[in-house]
Design an enzyme around this catalytic site. Structure first.
Site, short mmCIF file in Angstrom:
data_model
loop_
_atom_site.label_atom_id
_atom_site.label_comp_id
_atom_site.label_asym_id
_atom_site.label_seq_id
_atom_site.Cartn_x
_atom_site.Cartn_y
_atom_site.Cartn_z
N PRO A 237 100.16 62.91 34.06
CA PRO A 237 98.61 62.81 36.01
C PRO A 237 97.74 61.68 35.96
O PRO A 237 96.67 62.66 35.78
CB PRO A 237 98.51 63.98 36.78
N ASP A 408 94.28 61.82 31.84
CA ASP A 408 95.52 62.90 32.20
C ASP A 408 94.51 63.61 32.99
O ASP A 408 93.69 64.66 32.50
CB ASP A 408 95.82 63.62 31.16
N HIS A 409 94.99 64.59 34.23
CA HIS A 409 93.89 65.06 34.98
C HIS A 409 94.33 66.62 35.05
O HIS A 409 94.07 68.02 35.06
CB HIS A 409 94.78 65.20 36.20
N ARG A 410 95.72 67.24 33.45
CA ARG A 410 95.76 68.22 33.34
C ARG A 410 94.60 68.33 32.27
O ARG A 410 94.36 69.83 32.06
CB ARG A 410 97.14 68.30 32.28
N ALA A 411 94.04 67.77 31.62
CA ALA A 411 93.85 68.11 30.50
C ALA A 411 91.49 67.38 31.03
O ALA A 411 91.10 68.65 30.63
CB ALA A 411 93.52 66.86 29.31
#
Length: 436
Positions: A237, A408-411
């Protein structure tokens, strides 16, 4: 005791590689640490060193052959060995083989009669003679190179085992093809038809009135780039942050350094140093996502995107935060040169924690880059341009560079990414702070 030599996993996640050439012939001795063969991955040609002393007793995969990772490629004899049951070695490794020859057969005879039947190491010595059968025998690499160059294999003489066409034969034909075509045309007159091997033939649809085109087969490197970036864009994402960086102080400092020093420092060298300094200032940005945990890196290993003839590759400047500007400059020049010649080792382009992609030298004002997995961020750098700015309420002209951060919006969350981008902007606009 004799042992099998298997195709190593030269590059991470590689499933196969191509043997460019063997550095030893059958029967020749080799010492641990000496080059046994040159192996081509999708990004570079790597020297594969022997891990022990011995004698190259039998080659199971010919030069030019594509071999699966883990498949047997050769047998290493101990010095002085004369009786080696290669069939038993292969069977012990789980490779299906033909019945072994009669007892008492010498090591060389057993080696000649035995070959691996896996997909990766498929009987290089058992092919029938090409001239006798009428078939064209060529390695997978030779076929791919011939397609890329628009050459016909039928016109080549193979120098591999039993007339097999290998890489060097295609390269020799490619060098000879232009001269041959020109000579033939001149000798036959203006109505002569050029040799087919020199001209790619367009598809039938092109001949029926649609736009002409030529299909260029994908290289292994291009397929890898396509796969990795497709996976990145589809599974990560992305979100994006942009900033305008005033470059006046940096350009002045660069001019002063280059006037006094023997080595010319580029703007990109400053950018890599500033990225590393910003990661040191905001260490929570120096991370990557894994399914099990958030991986936090202890140093800033900066991948620098380099354009090569075969595609994009990202050599890594290790511990950029702990290196001087001149050291970073030297390393980038060396890595980029070897990247373009295909001479990088896997550890030199794998394992970075953050990537810089700079298209400013091409006049690109701004762009958004795709994250280089498994990293969590990439900085896209545009050109430095003269722009109107407001200084103390007055209109002025300044040198401005636009950068876009893909995250990276997850991290990483938006606030943390904004904090890092602000730190990078401060380092660029006050370059001495990044150097101290």
């Amino acid at each position: 005791m004799a042992k099998l030599i298997k195709m190593p996993e030269i590059a991470a996640n590689a499933t196969s590689a191509v043997i460019v050439q063997w550095s030893r012939k059958e029967g020749e001795a080799i010492k641990a640490g000496e080059c046994l063969a040159e192996i081509e991955t999708d990004k570079a040609v790597i020297e594969y060193d022997a891990d022990s002393n011995g004698v190259l007793g039998k080659i199971l995969a010919a030069a030019g052959q594509e071999v699966e990772v883990g498949a047997p490629i050769a047998v290493l004899f101990e010095e002085g060995e004369t009786q080696v049951d290669i069939a038993a070695l292969l069977a012990a490794a789980g490779v299906a083989v033909e019945p072994p020859p009669a007892a008492g057969t010498t090591a060389s005879a057993i080696a000649t009669a035995t070959a691996a039947t896996t997909t990766g190491a498929a009987e290089p010595e058992r092919e029938p003679d090409a001239a006798a059968s009428g078939r064209i025998f060529a390695s997978p690499l030779a076929r791919r190179l011939a397609q890329e160059r628009g050459l016909a294999l039928a016109g080549m003489t193979g120098s591999g085992p039993h007339g097999r066409i290998v890489r060097r034969d295609v390269e020799a034909a490619a060098q000879a093809a232009p001269a041959t075509a020109a000579d033939a045309t001149a000798a036959a007159g203006s109505d002569a038809t050029p040799p087919a091997i020199a001209i790619p033939i367009p598809s039938a649809s092109a001949a029926q009135g649609s736009a002409a085109f030529t299909d260029i087969p994908h290289s292994g490197m291009r397929r890898t780039i396509a796969r990795r970036l497709s996976e990145s864009k589809a599974s990560i994402p992305h979100f994006y942050l942009s900033a305008d960086c005033r470059m006046d102080r940096l350009l002045a400092l660069r001019a002063e350094i280059n006037a006094a020093g023997t080595r010319k420092i580029s703007v990109n060298d400053f950018i890599v140093k500033a990225v590393a300094a910003a990661l040191q200032s905001v260490p929570d940005m120096n991370v990557s996502w894994t399914e099990a945990a958030l991986r936090k890196y202890q140093q800033a290993d900066i991948s620098v995107a380099v354009s090569t003839e075969g595609g994009l590759i990202t050599p890594v400047v290790r511990n950029a935060g702990g290196k001087t500007l001149s050291a970073i400059s030297r390393e980038i020049v060396d890595l980029a040169a070897r990247a373009r010649s295909g001479a990088l080792a896997p550890n030199e382009y794998q394992g970075g924690s953050f990537t810089v992609s700079n298209l400013g030298m091409f006049g690109v004002r701004e762009f958004s880059a795709i994250i280089n997995p498994p990293q969590a961020a990439i900085l896209a750098v545009g050109a430095t341009l003269s722009q109107p700015v407001v200084v103390d309420g007055q209109l002025a002209v300044a040198q401005v560079m636009k950068v876009t951060l893909s995250v990276d919006h997850r991290a990483v969350d938006g606030a943390l990414a904004a904090q890092w981008l602000a730190a990078f902007q401060r380092c660029i606009e006050n370059p001495l702070s990044a150097l101290i």
